[in-house]
Structures are given as structure tokens and as C-alpha cells.
Design a protein around this motif. Structure first.
Motif, short mmCIF file in Angstrom:
data_model
loop_
_atom_site.label_atom_id
_atom_site.label_comp_id
_atom_site.label_asym_id
_atom_site.label_seq_id
_atom_site.Cartn_x
_atom_site.Cartn_y
_atom_site.Cartn_z
N SER B 84 0.82 -1.22 0.00
CA SER B 84 0.00 0.00 0.00
C SER B 84 0.86 1.26 0.00
N ASP B 85 2.16 1.10 -0.06
CA ASP B 85 3.09 2.23 -0.02
C ASP B 85 3.08 2.93 -1.38
N ASP B 86 2.67 4.20 -1.39
CA ASP B 86 2.59 4.91 -2.67
C ASP B 86 3.84 5.72 -2.98
N GLY B 87 4.89 5.53 -2.16
CA GLY B 87 6.15 6.23 -2.43
C GLY B 87 6.16 7.69 -2.03
N SER B 88 5.20 8.07 -1.16
CA SER B 88 5.09 9.47 -0.75
C SER B 88 6.38 10.01 -0.11
N TRP B 89 7.10 9.14 0.55
CA TRP B 89 8.32 9.57 1.26
C TRP B 89 9.50 8.82 0.66
N PRO B 90 10.03 9.30 -0.47
CA PRO B 90 11.07 8.53 -1.17
C PRO B 90 12.35 8.31 -0.37
N ASP B 91 12.67 9.21 0.56
CA ASP B 91 13.93 9.07 1.28
C ASP B 91 13.76 8.50 2.68
N VAL B 92 12.58 7.96 2.98
CA VAL B 92 12.39 7.32 4.28
C VAL B 92 12.72 5.83 4.18
N LYS B 93 13.39 5.33 5.19
CA LYS B 93 13.79 3.93 5.21
C LYS B 93 12.57 2.99 5.21
N ARG B 94 12.60 1.95 4.40
CA ARG B 94 11.56 0.92 4.37
C ARG B 94 12.09 -0.35 5.01
N LEU B 95 11.26 -1.02 5.76
CA LEU B 95 11.59 -2.35 6.29
C LEU B 95 10.54 -3.31 5.71
N TYR B 96 10.97 -4.10 4.73
CA TYR B 96 10.04 -4.98 4.02
C TYR B 96 9.81 -6.26 4.81
N ASP B 97 8.57 -6.50 5.17
CA ASP B 97 8.23 -7.68 5.96
C ASP B 97 6.95 -8.29 5.39
N PRO B 98 7.09 -9.31 4.55
CA PRO B 98 5.92 -9.86 3.85
C PRO B 98 5.15 -10.89 4.66
N ASP B 99 5.53 -11.11 5.92
CA ASP B 99 4.90 -12.15 6.75
C ASP B 99 3.37 -12.05 6.70
N GLN B 100 2.71 -13.13 6.31
CA GLN B 100 1.25 -13.14 6.22
C GLN B 100 0.58 -13.42 7.56
#
Lengths: 265, 265
Positions: B84-100
Motif C-alpha cells: 500500500s506504499d505509494d512512495g510518498s516519502w522517497p527518502d524514508v527507510k523501508r523495512l520490508y516484511d511480507p509475513d502473512q
């Protein structure tokens, strides 16, 4: 504050209404379906107009009657302590019931039960204040034996407390969420869900059942005990109440002509 | 799908995050308070600006990070499966966690716990889809032992699971609702409420506790077992997070200078 004790003839409810000094109207028509309008978030005009109003008793729970400002649905009755009634419908009958032990939704459901209604659709019962939403869910648990079907509908979802076994028409990918309305539902077994249930318990704070989805044209659910709330997110589909008072989707997005997929009645 | 097992050192959570292959950032600063932004109904800009952001870690739960479009609050981190991340904050760190097995709120709370945060304010956790709201309440029950304070805030109310005994500052007429978040709370005793509790149980579908109100400057609640959700409707008051990370009203309508009445932290 009252435990609901359903009787086949509605005698318990009639007794309570008489005790309150309410004058009951005689039944001039028997309705199978009632639409109860509450004072929460309003559904869209499009959604409401998609509800078929034939053979439907429209009961406004106090401030729910103010919808005249936005919609063109005239209630048959406004019931409650009337502290939120803005007089939008000057010629609609009011039933004044100041009882502090029941909320407006309970008063509307009592009235519907006395009138012999078997299916209820509640709109405006969610949104805005969370305490009101949770109270209305508790009321649904209380009255679930009193009606054949009790559906809560808003712009985003429809919800219903289901009995076991329960089968509904679906389409592949249709979202389905399960919630334990009173804390725990035991021994759930599912057919047709992407994340299947094979006897586990649904327990608030421990084991959840939201964000599931259908794998085909039918989902069947069985469970042992508890109040299982089935929530079907709408995702833009329109909703309707069929002639028999059942509430159904018009189908998946882009397939609005599919006749009755997704019915949870 | 996981039962939360809090440990004093957060070891359990760290272990789970490591198992997921997530790289943990080292703590460069210890925050007492975290603001978790979810993807539900947005609070008003006024309300959000009234939250003091000093010493606050701002964690966006996936789509909660999109608030940049409407607000001026930059998250320190965006966590989730990022669908759901629309890229509004391009320079903010992302932590990708796909755990269902965990939703975005759980991922954010896991992260906050690892960072040593003791108080959480969740915004955007209610509204729109009821199944998401109820799931988030279930998550609050799951994590209630992990944090000293866990507050859910929207434009209409603030809610918190409380421990027994619990005391809060109030004013006469302040609305107070009690809900059994996991179905049942036993042996409730109150002081300072208009409709007092003297040992009754709060049971979904049978005995409710909404629409109560304070009779004076303090309310005290005691209970035996269960997850007691305290909901304070806002009725137009502004909200703030105090310097110590506590969440409080600014007082009754028309008395905005009253310093800390209505704190439920």
C-alpha cells in the motif's frame, strides 16, 4: 443491561414494551424485512438506493430519522428517546421510549420483532464513535436468535452473525473476514477459503480470521460454539436487498450483472 | 496467528524479526513514545498537529506512510509488505516484511518493542473497514503486556486497554464507555461514574457498559479478569501527547486551558 430472551410469539418483547407504557400499533401489514436506520456514518446515496424497499418496514432509530436531509427514504416510524430527532419528518409517527437500559438500535429491533419481521438490515450502525459501533455489535449478539437474518451494512462492508453450518456463494478472490464477536469461537472448519480452518478456535488477542479470501464459487463454515461474525468487504460492489429480504452483492467488481454471488443471507 | 509472548528484554520479538530475515537497525536514540500511523480513517490535521512530536518515534504501518499527501508528519520508518506504499516519502527507510501471519500494525508494534518504546499511540487504526478495526483491537489485546500504554486515537474517541486498578482525571459529565474487548470482563467496581459498577461482569451480548459518564474529577475502576477497553469520546476536545508520552485531553469543551483532565494514560 437486559438479557434478551426470545420467545416464538414475541411475548417477552411485547411484555417489555407494555411495561414501558408504549402503545403498540396493530399490524396492518406483515413485513419480512426491516431496514433500521441508525445515527452513525451514512451510507452513500447510491448504496441506499440500491436497497430495494418493497415489502420493507423502515424504522428510524432516533437520530437515524434525520436522513431526510440527505436521502429520499421516508421512515415508517421513528423510535427512541428522540433526543437526536431534528424533526426532519414532521408527519412520521414517533414512538417515545426513554428507557436508559436499551439503546436506540435495541428499541428498533424490539419493535421489528413485535411486528413479526424476520430479516433486518442495519445501516448507519458503524463509523464515527467506536463505542457506539461496539455497542451495536453487542446488540447484534443479543438479538441474533430473534431474527432469521441480522445484517449490518455500511459503505465498506456487510457483516452478519452466522449459524453453523453456513454456506454462501462467492467468487475467486472475494474477501472474507471472520471475527469472534464475543471473544471466542471454537472448532471452526472451512471449505473454499484460501487460508483454511481445520478445527482451530478464533480467539480475540490470540488467533484472528480477518483478510481471508474465497477460492471458488462457494464457502462453507462450520463451528462448535460462539458468535461468529462474518464480514464481507464490499470493495466498490453495490449491494441490494433481494425480494425475499436477503442481502446480496451484485457480484465482483466489473461483473455487476452476476445475479447473486456473495450473498451472506 | 501468533500468540504474543512478551519478554522483559524483547528477546522473543527480536528472535521473530531475525527469523524473518529482517535487518534490525541499532538504536541510535531511545524513545519512550511511538506514533504508529495506520491506513484507516485519517485524523484531522488539527488533531494530528496537537500531538507533540518531541521524543516520538514515528512508524508508518505500510499505507499509513502515505499521510505525506495530507499531513506534514514525516515517518522515521515505513514497515510492512509495502503493497500500500505509494512512495510518498522517497527518502524514508523501508523495512520490508511480507509475513502473512502478522498485519501491518503488528509489524510496527514489534519494531517499536525492539526499539524499547514503552508508550504507543495508534492513529488511522479505525474507520472504513470494520474487519480492520476489529483486527486492530485484537492486536491491542495481544500486545497489551508489551507496552506500558497502548492508545488508539481517532477523530471521535481515544481508547485504551486498562489494568486494574485504574484511575483517571475527569470532569463532571465527561463521557466514559467500557467495552469487553475479548468478550467478558469480570467483577467490575467503579467510583465516580453516574451508572456505577458494583461487581457485575461486562459481557458482550448481555451486559454493556457504553454511554456512562463521570460524576466528578476522578474515576477509578477495578476488575478481576478480562480485557477492559476504556473509550473516551472526544466531543470536539483537542488531544495531545504530553512530554512523558501520556495522552490527555485538553479539558472539557470551552475549557481548553484545563491542563490534564481526562488523561487515560
Amino acid at each position: 443491561m437486559l438479557q434478551y430472551s426470545p420467545r416464538q410469539d414475541g411475548y417477552g418483547t411485547v411484555l417489555r414494551l407494555h411495561k414501558k407504557g408504549l402503545i403498540l400499533t396493530e399490524r396492518t401489514q406483515t413485513y419480512r424485512h426491516a431496514l433500521v436506520l441508525c445515527d452513525g456514518e451514512k451510507p452513500s446515496v447510491e448504496q441506499l438506493h440500491a436497497l430495494r424497499m418493497e415489502d420493507t418496514l423502515v424504522i428510524a432509530a432516533d437520530g437515524g430519522g434525520n436522513i431526510g436531509k440527505d436521502w429520499e427514504i421516508r421512515p415508517d416510524l421513528i423510535i427512541g428517546d428522540l433526543d437526536s430527532d431534528d424533526g426532519s419528518w414532521p408527519d412520521v409517527k414517533r414512538l417515545y421510549d426513554p428507557d436508559q437500559d436499551t439503546n436506540d438500535l435495541e428499541k428498533a429491533l424490539d419493535y421489528a420483532h413485535v411486528q413479526g419481521v424476520s430479516r433486518i438490515t442495519i445501516i448507519g450502525g458503524t463509523g464515527e464513535r467506536l463505542d457506539h459501533t461496539l455497542k451495536n455489535l453487542s446488540v447484534m449478539v443479543r438479538y441474533k436468535e430473534a431474527f432469521e437474518g441480522l445484517v449490518l451494512l455500511d459503505n465498506y462492508m456487510k457483516a452478519r452473525l452466522i449459524s453453523s453450518p453456513f454456506t454462501m456463494s462467492t467468487w475467486t478472490g472475494m474477501k472474507v473476514s471472520l471475527v469472534a464477536a464475543s471473544g471466542k469461537v471454537t472448532g471452526i472448519v472451512s471449505e473454499g477459503l484460501l487460508y483454511p480452518w481445520s478445527g482451530q478456535d478464533l480467539i480475540v488477542g490470540h488467533y484472528d480470521g480477518t483478510s481471508n479470501q474465497a477460492t471458488g464459487e462457494q464457502v462453507t463454515l462450520r463451528f462448535e460454539e460462539g458468535d461468529l461474525l462474518l464480514i464481507v468487504p464490499l470493495d466498490g460492489q453495490s449491494c441490494r436487498v433481494a425480494q425475499d429480504g436477503q442481502l446480496g452483492h451484485d457480484g465482483p467488481p466489473g461483473h455487476a450483472e452476476q445475479p447473486s454471488a456473495g450473498s451472506i443471507s
